[in-house]
Design a protein around this motif. Structure first.
Motif, PDB file in Angstrom:
ATOM      1  N   GLY A   1      -0.946   8.386  -0.863  1.00  0.00           N
ATOM      2  CA  GLY A   1      -0.908   7.999  -2.275  1.00  0.00           C
ATOM      3  C   GLY A   1      -1.788   6.803  -2.536  1.00  0.00           C
ATOM      4  O   GLY A   1      -2.436   6.690  -3.576  1.00  0.00           O
ATOM      5  N   GLU A   2      -1.807   5.864  -1.558  1.00  0.00           N
ATOM      6  CA  GLU A   2      -2.644   4.672  -1.690  1.00  0.00           C
ATOM      7  C   GLU A   2      -4.104   5.024  -1.374  1.00  0.00           C
ATOM      8  O   GLU A   2      -5.012   4.321  -1.784  1.00  0.00           O
ATOM      9  CB  GLU A   2      -2.187   3.592  -0.692  1.00  0.00           C
ATOM     10  N   SER A   3      -4.281   6.101  -0.616  1.00  0.00           N
ATOM     11  CA  SER A   3      -5.580   6.566  -0.134  1.00  0.00           C
ATOM     12  C   SER A   3      -6.172   5.616   0.893  1.00  0.00           C
ATOM     13  O   SER A   3      -6.809   4.635   0.574  1.00  0.00           O
ATOM     14  CB  SER A   3      -6.586   6.778  -1.261  1.00  0.00           C
ATOM     15  N   LEU A   4      -5.914   5.937   2.152  1.00  0.00           N
ATOM     16  CA  LEU A   4      -6.461   5.155   3.266  1.00  0.00           C
ATOM     17  C   LEU A   4      -7.983   5.238   3.280  1.00  0.00           C
ATOM     18  O   LEU A   4      -8.666   4.358   3.746  1.00  0.00           O
ATOM     19  CB  LEU A   4      -5.873   5.687   4.576  1.00  0.00           C
ATOM     20  N   SER A   5      -8.489   6.342   2.754  1.00  0.00           N
ATOM     21  CA  SER A   5      -9.942   6.480   2.714  1.00  0.00           C
ATOM     22  C   SER A   5     -10.374   6.659   1.269  1.00  0.00           C
ATOM     23  O   SER A   5      -9.759   6.144   0.362  1.00  0.00           O
ATOM     24  CB  SER A   5     -10.351   7.689   3.554  1.00  0.00           C
ATOM     25  N   TYR A   6     -11.457   7.373   1.067  1.00  0.00           N
ATOM     26  CA  TYR A   6     -11.969   7.652  -0.263  1.00  0.00           C
ATOM     27  C   TYR A   6     -10.890   8.366  -1.074  1.00  0.00           C
ATOM     28  O   TYR A   6     -10.168   9.177  -0.523  1.00  0.00           O
ATOM     29  CB  TYR A   6     -13.219   8.532  -0.118  1.00  0.00           C
ATOM     30  N   PRO A   7     -10.660   8.121  -2.407  1.00  0.00           N
ATOM     31  CA  PRO A   7     -11.548   7.356  -3.280  1.00  0.00           C
ATOM     32  C   PRO A   7     -11.329   5.841  -3.285  1.00  0.00           C
ATOM     33  O   PRO A   7     -12.163   5.109  -3.792  1.00  0.00           O
ATOM     34  CB  PRO A   7     -11.251   7.926  -4.671  1.00  0.00           C
ATOM     35  N   ILE A   8     -10.196   5.327  -2.769  1.00  0.00           N
ATOM     36  CA  ILE A   8     -10.065   3.868  -2.697  1.00  0.00           C
ATOM     37  C   ILE A   8     -10.747   3.406  -1.414  1.00  0.00           C
ATOM     38  O   ILE A   8     -10.311   3.745  -0.324  1.00  0.00           O
ATOM     39  CB  ILE A   8      -8.587   3.420  -2.713  1.00  0.00           C
ATOM     40  N   LEU A   9     -11.809   2.633  -1.562  1.00  0.00           N
ATOM     41  CA  LEU A   9     -12.540   2.150  -0.390  1.00  0.00           C
ATOM     42  C   LEU A   9     -11.988   0.778  -0.008  1.00  0.00           C
ATOM     43  O   LEU A   9     -12.445  -0.255  -0.478  1.00  0.00           O
ATOM     44  CB  LEU A   9     -14.032   2.089  -0.698  1.00  0.00           C
ATOM     45  N   TRP A  10     -10.971   0.772   0.846  1.00  0.00           N
ATOM     46  CA  TRP A  10     -10.285  -0.460   1.227  1.00  0.00           C
ATOM     47  C   TRP A  10     -11.214  -1.427   1.944  1.00  0.00           C
ATOM     48  O   TRP A  10     -12.171  -1.036   2.598  1.00  0.00           O
ATOM     49  CB  TRP A  10      -9.126  -0.146   2.180  1.00  0.00           C
TER      50      TRP A  10
ATOM     51  N   LEU B   1      -7.710  -4.626  -1.220  1.00  0.00           N
ATOM     52  CA  LEU B   1      -7.497  -5.238   0.092  1.00  0.00           C
ATOM     53  C   LEU B   1      -6.260  -4.656   0.759  1.00  0.00           C
ATOM     54  O   LEU B   1      -5.226  -4.467   0.117  1.00  0.00           O
ATOM     55  CB  LEU B   1      -7.310  -6.752  -0.042  1.00  0.00           C
ATOM     56  N   LEU B   2      -6.356  -4.409   2.047  1.00  0.00           N
ATOM     57  CA  LEU B   2      -5.200  -4.089   2.870  1.00  0.00           C
ATOM     58  C   LEU B   2      -5.296  -5.002   4.084  1.00  0.00           C
ATOM     59  O   LEU B   2      -6.270  -4.943   4.829  1.00  0.00           O
ATOM     60  CB  LEU B   2      -5.210  -2.616   3.285  1.00  0.00           C
ATOM     61  N   PHE B   3      -4.309  -5.879   4.234  1.00  0.00           N
ATOM     62  CA  PHE B   3      -4.387  -6.844   5.333  1.00  0.00           C
ATOM     63  C   PHE B   3      -3.004  -7.112   5.898  1.00  0.00           C
ATOM     64  O   PHE B   3      -1.981  -6.808   5.281  1.00  0.00           O
ATOM     65  CB  PHE B   3      -5.045  -8.156   4.877  1.00  0.00           C
ATOM     66  N   SER B   4      -3.004  -7.663   7.097  1.00  0.00           N
ATOM     67  CA  SER B   4      -1.748  -7.985   7.767  1.00  0.00           C
ATOM     68  C   SER B   4      -1.764  -9.441   8.191  1.00  0.00           C
ATOM     69  O   SER B   4      -2.826  -9.997   8.493  1.00  0.00           O
ATOM     70  CB  SER B   4      -1.561  -7.095   8.996  1.00  0.00           C
ATOM     71  N   GLY B   5      -0.601 -10.061   8.179  1.00  0.00           N
ATOM     72  CA  GLY B   5      -0.495 -11.441   8.606  1.00  0.00           C
ATOM     73  C   GLY B   5       0.854 -11.706   9.243  1.00  0.00           C
ATOM     74  O   GLY B   5       1.858 -11.069   8.893  1.00  0.00           O
ATOM     75  N   GLU B   6       0.866 -12.645  10.178  1.00  0.00           N
ATOM     76  CA  GLU B   6       2.118 -13.022  10.835  1.00  0.00           C
ATOM     77  C   GLU B   6       2.990 -13.809   9.862  1.00  0.00           C
ATOM     78  O   GLU B   6       2.491 -14.629   9.086  1.00  0.00           O
ATOM     79  CB  GLU B   6       1.803 -13.865  12.073  1.00  0.00           C
ATOM     80  N   VAL B   7       4.289 -13.549   9.888  1.00  0.00           N
ATOM     81  CA  VAL B   7       5.256 -14.210   9.007  1.00  0.00           C
ATOM     82  C   VAL B   7       6.226 -15.014   9.867  1.00  0.00           C
ATOM     83  O   VAL B   7       6.783 -14.487  10.835  1.00  0.00           O
ATOM     84  CB  VAL B   7       6.025 -13.173   8.153  1.00  0.00           C
ATOM     85  N   ASP B   8       6.431 -16.287   9.500  1.00  0.00           N
ATOM     86  CA  ASP B   8       7.324 -17.131  10.297  1.00  0.00           C
ATOM     87  C   ASP B   8       8.779 -16.726  10.147  1.00  0.00           C
ATOM     88  O   ASP B   8       9.513 -16.629  11.130  1.00  0.00           O
ATOM     89  CB  ASP B   8       7.147 -18.606   9.907  1.00  0.00           C
ATOM     90  N   CYS B   9       9.225 -16.517   8.902  1.00  0.00           N
ATOM     91  CA  CYS B   9      10.638 -16.196   8.684  1.00  0.00           C
ATOM     92  C   CYS B   9      10.863 -15.745   7.244  1.00  0.00           C
ATOM     93  O   CYS B   9      10.009 -15.920   6.373  1.00  0.00           O
ATOM     94  CB  CYS B   9      11.523 -17.404   9.001  1.00  0.00           C
ATOM     95  N   THR B  10      12.043 -15.183   7.018  1.00  0.00           N
ATOM     96  CA  THR B  10      12.486 -14.827   5.669  1.00  0.00           C
ATOM     97  C   THR B  10      13.673 -15.699   5.301  1.00  0.00           C
ATOM     98  O   THR B  10      14.470 -16.080   6.172  1.00  0.00           O
ATOM     99  CB  THR B  10      12.850 -13.333   5.577  1.00  0.00           C
ATOM    100  N   ASP B  11      13.780 -16.037   4.026  1.00  0.00           N
ATOM    101  CA  ASP B  11      14.859 -16.912   3.558  1.00  0.00           C
ATOM    102  C   ASP B  11      15.966 -16.065   2.937  1.00  0.00           C
ATOM    103  O   ASP B  11      15.792 -15.510   1.851  1.00  0.00           O
ATOM    104  CB  ASP B  11      14.311 -17.895   2.520  1.00  0.00           C
ATOM    105  N   PRO B  12      17.125 -15.955   3.602  1.00  0.00           N
ATOM    106  CA  PRO B  12      18.217 -15.151   3.044  1.00  0.00           C
ATOM    107  C   PRO B  12      18.727 -15.707   1.710  1.00  0.00           C
ATOM    108  O   PRO B  12      19.348 -14.980   0.934  1.00  0.00           O
ATOM    109  CB  PRO B  12      19.317 -15.229   4.121  1.00  0.00           C
ATOM    110  N   GLN B  13      18.463 -16.993   1.444  1.00  0.00           N
ATOM    111  CA  GLN B  13      18.924 -17.625   0.206  1.00  0.00           C
ATOM    112  C   GLN B  13      17.858 -17.609  -0.889  1.00  0.00           C
ATOM    113  O   GLN B  13      18.048 -18.225  -1.940  1.00  0.00           O
ATOM    114  CB  GLN B  13      19.323 -19.087   0.485  1.00  0.00           C
TER     115      GLN B  13
END
Length: 398
Positions: free
Chosen positions: A119-128, A230-242
């Protein structure tokens, strides 16, 4: 008469040497912040597509097992007094930095979620434009960087532009000759996370265990900068339950350490330099808060301070030598356009190496196969088998 003759001569030269036969100048991209000081460009609010974890042996898992939970000490007015040197070096397992992971973990996630991404189209027509968050962070801070250069390898495959960082010779020398004090400071940053995070929500942190920097939780995000998806990945330190919203990435928290500040001059330098990097790193993935632990010379955290990402610019807004978010984002958009128009051949074995050193423009050179090719055969084969016909390669004018 003379000027007319000169023009005639010039005309003759143009006829004799048609423009398309002249050697084309090597493409380059200038860095001067004044060139990028226009209005803030469109940047779509990042949304999380998924996540993955890396375990103590740096093995990939397509789940959230490595996610930690923000659990700060009670705010009773007392100093946290975290000993950031505790466990060093006996309970420290640093990641092997000789291993070049490139985009491999993100590519594995992509293959596992091709169905979801149709649905996001990893390839064409969306050229990430596909990369790690850290690579984009370096682009954002480039107009103000005075010390460290960078190299980014780029390849186009099935229409998508992939960007992967290459360690510069200078960075390699720095890494291999890293002084003991700097190695300890790196440990202290990870140790701070251990004091501030728990393995489960509602549980207190346990700082008695090993600090293993192989372990990581990574968020995979989509966004758009100008006309660049853009499609990118990054390391996350933590999530805040509050957190007010439990929807990623707005529930995520970035944790940082810095030395204790004692003078207005020290604070000003901190706002100009370190806060720029913190802003770039957190703004891109939509992380709303950075929590900083300020350490004394003995390595104890004496105070905590929260810096909301969207308020960081206020600290330098009236500083003539400060940074401007518009410049950072406009330069990043300009670089992505530069790369889009340069990397026109759809070939995973062809690499365009973008290089930059402080004081100069971004330059580009072409390379084929090893050592610069970074899309692994297993990924190329899997995508090729799934997609029988390649998309139209965009022209430089697209």
């Amino acid at each position: 008469m003379e000027s007319r003759g000169t023009k005639r001569e010039a005309g003759k030269i143009e006829v004799a040497e048609p423009r398309n036969k002249l050697p084309r100048p090597a493409p380059s991209l200038p860095i001067d912040p004044a060139l990028y000081s226009g209005p803030f460009p469109f940047y779509r609010r990042p949304s999380e597509l998924g996540c993955f974890s890396l375990d103590a042996q740096r093995q990939y898992h397509g789940d959230a097992r490595a996610l930690r939970y923000y659990s700060p000490p009670p705010t009773n007015g007392q100093s946290p007094n975290f000993d950031l040197r505790d466990g060093y070096p006996d309970r420290y397992q640093p990641r092997d930095e000789e291993v070049q992971e490139r985009l491999d973990h993100l590519l594995r996630w992509l293959l596992e979620h091709r169905g979801q991404l149709e649905g996001e189209s990893l390839s064409y027509p969306i050229l990430w434009r596909m990369t790690w968050r850290g690579h984009l962070t370096k682009l954002l801070t480039t107009p103000y960087e005075r010390q460290e250069g960078w190299q980014l390898a780029a390849s186009r495959f099935r229409g998508t532009l992939y960007l992967s960082e290459v360690e510069t010779p200078a960075a390699r020398v720095q890494r291999l000759t890293r002084p003991p004090l700097l190695r300890e400071l790196m440990y202290m940053g990870y140790k701070f996370e251990q004091y501030m995070c728990a393995d489960k929500p509602g549980v207190s942190p346990d700082p008695s265990g090993e600090v293993n920097t192989n372990v990581a939780f990574c968020s995979v995000l989509r966004s758009r900068l100008g006309n660049h998806p853009l499609l990118f990945s990054g390391e996350v330190d933590c999530t805040d339950p509050q957190a007010p919203s439990t929807q990623p990435p707005t529930c995520y928290v970035e944790l940082k350490t810095s030395k204790e500040m004692h003078s207005p001059g020290q604070w000003k330098s901190f706002y100009r330099h370190k806060l720029l990097k913190w802003w770039a790193q957190s703004f891109l993935p939509g992380v709303p808060n950075v929590v900083a632990g300020f350490r004394n010379p003995e390595g104890f955290v004496c105070s905590l301070k929260t810096f909301p990402t969207m308020e960081m610019f206020e600290y330098v807004r009236n500083d003539r030598d400060g940074w401007n978010p518009s410049v950072c984002m406009n330069f990043c958009a300009a670089f992505l356009s530069f790369a889009q128009n340069t990397v026109v051949q759809d070939d995973p074995r062809l690499v365009y190496l973008f290089s930059w050193e402080p004081g100069g423009p971004v330059t580009v050179s072409e390379h084929r196969d090893a050592p610069h090719a970074f899309l692994p055969p297993w990924y190329v084969e899997a995508v090729t088998q799934d997609l029988p016909s390649p998309p139209k390669t965009p022209s430089p004018k697209d």
